[in-house]
Design a protein around this motif. Structure first.
Motif, PDB file in Angstrom:
ATOM      1  N   VAL A 182      24.680  12.031 -52.684  1.00 26.25           N
ATOM      2  CA  VAL A 182      23.975  12.268 -51.424  1.00 26.25           C
ATOM      3  C   VAL A 182      23.960  10.999 -50.573  1.00 26.25           C
ATOM      4  N   ASP A 183      23.683   9.858 -51.204  1.00 26.08           N
ATOM      5  CA  ASP A 183      23.666   8.590 -50.458  1.00 26.08           C
ATOM      6  C   ASP A 183      25.033   8.288 -49.852  1.00 26.08           C
ATOM      7  N   SER A 184      26.090   8.660 -50.565  1.00 26.80           N
ATOM      8  CA  SER A 184      27.438   8.378 -50.084  1.00 26.80           C
ATOM      9  C   SER A 184      27.856   9.286 -48.933  1.00 26.80           C
ATOM     10  N   VAL A 185      27.514  10.564 -49.015  1.00 24.29           N
ATOM     11  CA  VAL A 185      28.014  11.505 -48.013  1.00 24.29           C
ATOM     12  C   VAL A 185      27.089  11.677 -46.818  1.00 24.29           C
ATOM     13  N   THR A 186      25.858  11.183 -46.906  1.00 26.30           N
ATOM     14  CA  THR A 186      24.932  11.314 -45.788  1.00 26.30           C
ATOM     15  C   THR A 186      25.237  10.234 -44.765  1.00 26.30           C
ATOM     16  N   PRO A 187      25.561  10.617 -43.533  1.00 24.64           N
ATOM     17  CA  PRO A 187      25.874   9.612 -42.520  1.00 24.64           C
ATOM     18  C   PRO A 187      24.656   8.741 -42.225  1.00 24.64           C
ATOM     19  N   THR A 188      24.892   7.445 -42.047  1.00 25.61           N
ATOM     20  CA  THR A 188      23.801   6.528 -41.720  1.00 25.61           C
ATOM     21  C   THR A 188      23.569   6.477 -40.217  1.00 25.61           C
ATOM     22  N   ALA A 189      24.582   6.808 -39.456  1.00 27.54           N
ATOM     23  CA  ALA A 189      24.460   6.821 -37.996  1.00 27.54           C
ATOM     24  C   ALA A 189      25.428   7.857 -37.448  1.00 27.54           C
ATOM     25  N   MET A 190      25.155   8.291 -36.241  1.00 23.32           N
ATOM     26  CA  MET A 190      26.047   9.241 -35.587  1.00 23.32           C
ATOM     27  C   MET A 190      27.342   8.520 -35.225  1.00 23.32           C
ATOM     28  N   LYS A 208      18.505  13.458 -29.847  1.00 25.08           N
ATOM     29  CA  LYS A 208      17.995  14.783 -30.198  1.00 25.08           C
ATOM     30  C   LYS A 208      18.985  15.494 -31.119  1.00 25.08           C
ATOM     31  N   PHE A 209      20.267  15.409 -30.778  1.00 25.27           N
ATOM     32  CA  PHE A 209      21.270  16.042 -31.630  1.00 25.27           C
ATOM     33  C   PHE A 209      21.303  15.373 -32.995  1.00 25.27           C
ATOM     34  N   ALA A 210      21.198  14.043 -33.044  1.00 28.81           N
ATOM     35  CA  ALA A 210      21.228  13.317 -34.318  1.00 28.81           C
ATOM     36  C   ALA A 210      20.086  13.771 -35.219  1.00 28.81           C
ATOM     37  N   ALA A 211      18.900  13.964 -34.643  1.00 28.76           N
ATOM     38  CA  ALA A 211      17.752  14.413 -35.433  1.00 28.76           C
ATOM     39  C   ALA A 211      17.989  15.818 -35.995  1.00 28.76           C
ATOM     40  N   LYS A 212      18.513  16.716 -35.158  1.00 28.62           N
ATOM     41  CA  LYS A 212      18.789  18.088 -35.615  1.00 28.62           C
ATOM     42  C   LYS A 212      19.895  18.085 -36.677  1.00 28.62           C
ATOM     43  N   PHE A 213      20.910  17.254 -36.456  1.00 23.87           N
ATOM     44  CA  PHE A 213      22.025  17.175 -37.391  1.00 23.87           C
ATOM     45  C   PHE A 213      21.535  16.666 -38.744  1.00 23.87           C
ATOM     46  N   LYS A 214      20.700  15.630 -38.730  1.00 24.12           N
ATOM     47  CA  LYS A 214      20.151  15.077 -39.971  1.00 24.12           C
ATOM     48  C   LYS A 214      19.330  16.138 -40.701  1.00 24.12           C
ATOM     49  N   GLU A 215      18.553  16.896 -39.957  1.00 25.71           N
ATOM     50  CA  GLU A 215      17.733  17.956 -40.544  1.00 25.71           C
ATOM     51  C   GLU A 215      18.618  19.021 -41.206  1.00 25.71           C
ATOM     52  N   ARG A 216      19.712  19.413 -40.519  1.00 27.29           N
ATOM     53  CA  ARG A 216      20.622  20.418 -41.089  1.00 27.29           C
ATOM     54  C   ARG A 216      21.274  19.903 -42.370  1.00 27.29           C
ATOM     55  N   ILE A 217      21.674  18.636 -42.373  1.00 26.81           N
ATOM     56  CA  ILE A 217      22.302  18.063 -43.570  1.00 26.81           C
ATOM     57  C   ILE A 217      21.312  18.063 -44.730  1.00 26.81           C
ATOM     58  N   GLU A 218      20.082  17.608 -44.474  1.00 22.99           N
ATOM     59  CA  GLU A 218      19.073  17.555 -45.524  1.00 22.99           C
ATOM     60  C   GLU A 218      18.762  18.951 -46.063  1.00 22.99           C
ATOM     61  N   LYS A 219      18.702  19.926 -45.179  1.00 20.90           N
ATOM     62  CA  LYS A 219      18.431  21.303 -45.590  1.00 20.90           C
ATOM     63  C   LYS A 219      19.565  21.830 -46.478  1.00 20.90           C
ATOM     64  N   VAL A 252      41.122  16.771 -51.389  1.00 21.59           N
ATOM     65  CA  VAL A 252      41.281  17.510 -50.140  1.00 21.59           C
ATOM     66  C   VAL A 252      39.951  18.132 -49.726  1.00 21.59           C
ATOM     67  N   SER A 253      39.248  18.701 -50.691  1.00 29.06           N
ATOM     68  CA  SER A 253      37.955  19.323 -50.392  1.00 29.06           C
ATOM     69  C   SER A 253      36.983  18.303 -49.827  1.00 29.06           C
ATOM     70  N   LEU A 254      36.894  17.155 -50.459  1.00 27.56           N
ATOM     71  CA  LEU A 254      35.975  16.123 -49.991  1.00 27.56           C
ATOM     72  C   LEU A 254      36.379  15.626 -48.611  1.00 27.56           C
ATOM     73  N   GLY A 255      37.650  15.446 -48.405  1.00 26.99           N
ATOM     74  CA  GLY A 255      38.125  15.017 -47.098  1.00 26.99           C
ATOM     75  C   GLY A 255      37.760  16.005 -46.010  1.00 26.99           C
ATOM     76  N   LEU A 256      37.897  17.259 -46.320  1.00 24.40           N
ATOM     77  CA  LEU A 256      37.564  18.283 -45.336  1.00 24.40           C
ATOM     78  C   LEU A 256      36.066  18.348 -45.074  1.00 24.40           C
ATOM     79  N   VAL A 257      35.256  18.105 -46.109  1.00 26.75           N
ATOM     80  CA  VAL A 257      33.809  18.071 -45.898  1.00 26.75           C
ATOM     81  C   VAL A 257      33.466  16.957 -44.919  1.00 26.75           C
TER      82      VAL A 257
END
Length: 179
Positions: free
Chosen positions: A84-92, A50-61, A8-13
Motif C-alpha cells: 500500500v505504501d508503495s502504490v499509494t501516490p504521495t502527490a498528484m 479538490k480532485f486530489a482529495a477525492k482521488f485519495k479517498e477513492r484509492i483508500e476506499k 504487466v498487471s502492476l504496470g497497468l495498475v
C-alpha cells in the motif's frame, strides 16, 4: 510467464492511476463542447486540490475493500502495508506541460519525454517489488482475488483508453470540419 503477467498487471495498475489523474486534471468544466484538448485551460489549484482529495479517498476506499476481500492474517499485514505504501501516490502527478517543450528541437523534446518515462518506470519497478513481496505471502485463494482485482483494473483502463481515443478522433474530425 506468471512473473511477466504480474509485471504487466502492476504496470497497468500504475498507468490506470496516472491516466485517470491526467484525464481528470485535463478536463475543464467551462470548455465549450467540441473544443480541442490543447485549447482548454488547465484546472485551477483549488480544482486540483479538490480532485486530489477525492482521488485519495477513492484509492483508500478501494484498498480497504481489497484488504477486506483478502482477509489477511497478521503475518501478511507487513507485506500489505509495504504494498500500500508503495502504490499509494504521495502527490498528484503534474499534467503534461506543453510550454516546457516550446522552443526545443526534436532531440531535446524526445530526451525530456524519455526522462519522464524513466521516472515512471522507476515507480513501476518499486510497485512491482512490493506486489511480488505481497503476492509471495498470499495463499492461492488470496492470489486469485488479487489477480481478479488487477484484471478488473486492467479492463477499466482499457475502457478509458478506448474512450480517450474515441474522444481524440472526434475532436480531430471536428477541427477539420470547422476549417
Amino acid at each position: 510467464m506468471n512473473t511477466l503477467k504480474h509485471q504487466v498487471s502492476l504496470g497497468l495498475v500504475a498507468l490506470v492511476v496516472a491516466v485517470s489523474v491526467q484525464a481528470q486534471g485535463a478536463a475543464a468544466p467551462d470548455a465549450p463542447a467540441g473544443a480541442a484538448a490543447h485549447h482548454r485551460q488547465p484546472p485551477s489549484a483549488a480544482d486540483r486540490e479538490k480532485f486530489a482529495a477525492k482521488f485519495k479517498e477513492r484509492i483508500e476506499k478501494h484498498q480497504a475493500a481489497l484488504h477486506d476481500k483478502l482477509k489477511l492474517s497478521s503475518a501478511q499485514e507487513p507485506a500489505w502495508k509495504s504494498f500500500v505504501d508503495s502504490v499509494t501516490p504521495t502527490a498528484m502527478p503534474m499534467p503534461f506541460d506543453r510550454k516546457a517543450f516550446e522552443g526545443l528541437n526534436a532531440p531535446a523534446r524526445l530526451e525530456k519525454m524519455l526522462d519522464r518515462l524513466k521516472e515512471h518506470e522507476a515507480k513501476m519497478q518499486s510497485h512491482l517489488a512490493a506486489l511480488k513481496s505481497l503476492y509471495a505471502v498470499l495463499t492461492p485463494e488470496q492470489q486469485k482475488i488479487m489477480d481478479e482485482d488487477i484484471h478488473h483494473m486492467m479492463a477499466r483502463f482499457q475502457g478509458i483508453r478506448e474512450w480517450r481515443g474515441h474522444r481524440a478522433e472526434h475532436e480531430h474530425r471536428a477541427e477539420h470540419v470547422q476549417k
